[in-house]
Enzyme design. Sequence first.
Site, PDB file in Angstrom:
ATOM      1  N   SER A  11       0.855  -1.185   0.000  1.00 16.08           N
ATOM      2  CA  SER A  11       0.000   0.000   0.000  1.00 16.08           C
ATOM      3  C   SER A  11       0.893   1.236   0.000  1.00 16.08           C
ATOM      4  CB  SER A  11      -0.888   0.017   1.247  1.00 16.08           C
ATOM      5  OG  SER A  11      -1.357   1.345   1.447  1.00 16.08           O
ATOM      6  N   HIS A  36      -1.317  -1.418  -4.175  1.00 17.58           N
ATOM      7  CA  HIS A  36      -2.588  -1.131  -3.496  1.00 17.58           C
ATOM      8  C   HIS A  36      -2.745   0.380  -3.288  1.00 17.58           C
ATOM      9  CE1 HIS A  36      -5.894  -2.256  -0.695  1.00 17.58           C
ATOM     10  NE2 HIS A  36      -5.434  -1.292   0.106  1.00 17.58           N
ATOM     11  N   ASP A  38      -4.925   3.290  -1.603  1.00 18.58           N
ATOM     12  CA  ASP A  38      -5.913   3.584  -0.565  1.00 18.58           C
ATOM     13  C   ASP A  38      -6.530   4.949  -0.795  1.00 18.58           C
ATOM     14  OD1 ASP A  38      -5.955   1.318   1.220  1.00 18.58           O
ATOM     15  OD2 ASP A  38      -3.878   1.801   1.690  1.00 18.58           O
ATOM     16  N   MET A  40      -9.297   7.688   0.051  1.00 22.60           N
ATOM     17  CA  MET A  40     -10.151   8.051   1.199  1.00 22.60           C
ATOM     18  C   MET A  40     -10.785   9.414   0.984  1.00 22.60           C
ATOM     19  SD  MET A  40      -7.469   7.146   4.217  1.00 22.60           S
ATOM     20  CE  MET A  40      -6.561   5.596   4.225  1.00 22.60           C
ATOM     21  N   HIS A  69      -8.602   0.640  -3.509  1.00 20.97           N
ATOM     22  CA  HIS A  69      -9.457   0.352  -2.361  1.00 20.97           C
ATOM     23  C   HIS A  69     -10.173   1.647  -2.005  1.00 20.97           C
ATOM     24  CE1 HIS A  69      -9.391  -0.490   2.304  1.00 20.97           C
ATOM     25  NE2 HIS A  69     -10.617  -0.463   1.817  1.00 20.97           N
ATOM     26  N   MET A  71     -12.242   3.832   0.055  1.00 21.03           N
ATOM     27  CA  MET A  71     -12.836   4.073   1.373  1.00 21.03           C
ATOM     28  C   MET A  71     -13.591   5.388   1.276  1.00 21.03           C
ATOM     29  SD  MET A  71      -9.491   2.901   3.483  1.00 21.03           S
ATOM     30  CE  MET A  71      -8.485   2.980   2.006  1.00 21.03           C
ATOM     31  N   MET A 161     -10.950  -6.410   5.963  1.00 16.32           N
ATOM     32  CA  MET A 161     -10.131  -5.453   6.716  1.00 16.32           C
ATOM     33  C   MET A 161      -9.722  -6.061   8.054  1.00 16.32           C
ATOM     34  SD  MET A 161      -9.797  -2.840   4.769  1.00 16.32           S
ATOM     35  CE  MET A 161      -8.750  -1.966   5.934  1.00 16.32           C
ATOM     36  N   ASP A 199      -6.205  -6.869   4.561  1.00 17.49           N
ATOM     37  CA  ASP A 199      -5.638  -5.517   4.568  1.00 17.49           C
ATOM     38  C   ASP A 199      -5.627  -4.934   5.981  1.00 17.49           C
ATOM     39  OD1 ASP A 199      -4.794  -2.964   3.976  1.00 17.49           O
ATOM     40  OD2 ASP A 199      -6.607  -2.400   2.867  1.00 17.49           O
TER      41      ASP A 199
END
Length: 239
Positions: A11, A36, A38, A40, A69, A71, A161, A199
């Site tokens: 990540s 990966h 992330d 957000m 991913h 979020m 998660m 993760d």
Amino acid sequence: MRISKMKIAPSILSADFSKLGQQIKMAESAGADMIHLDIMDGHFVPNISFGIGISKMSKSVSSLPHDAHLMVTNPENYYAGLSKAGIEYISFHIEIDGQRKNLGENRWVYTADKIENRARIDENIRKIKDLGKKAGIVVNPPTGFDKAEPFLEKIDFLLLMSVNPGFSGQGFIPEVYEKLEKADKYRQENSLNYEIMIDGGVNRDNAEKLVSAGADILVSGSSFFKSSEFQELIRQLKR
Ligand code: DX5
Ligand code: ZN
């Protein structure tokens, strides 16, 4: 056998942002199988990271498959951009219409005691697949595995998660093992072939155990970027 086929997805949230491009190339040469991302929004999780611009930059420096991913509360807004950036795997949380649980100190996590809007989740899976991408759903630590079950036959991967999302470098929540075993059993019993991704808080003490329990892809932020020993362990496990 299973261990040698495991994949590692660093990540980049834990990378040194002052030299992000180099860090992504370093991850590639250190044996990463995918990158990966992330993403957000400061609403679904208590932090803001980066969006499509950085995802595109990462894809331009590394030819590895990338997984986004999301979020975020409205993942629908990101699919076209991620697709255009060439991102191959896209996942969103099944808690997007769930309940916000306060954890104190400006932290929270969304959970789904029941899935309020099943049609929206089906629709999101379909949207990702229509773009020709691998579609994944993500399950937060407080959400039960049974909430994901209705969608498992439609997805390409399941992201479990093992920390409450929002930050890297948090402690691993061991309750994920039970979910992982259920997810692995469910796929065998129903002849499904979704990949299982773990993760959060993956480290040298739990990596091998997670793969033995059914994980196919381990996401790793701080362990990977901050420890060459961890990178070496992963190389050994894959041999
Ligand atoms: C948490 C992120 C994770 C995180 C992993 O919100 O989804 O991908 O960056 O970092 P570590 O491995 O440090 O827990
Ligand atoms: Zn993540």
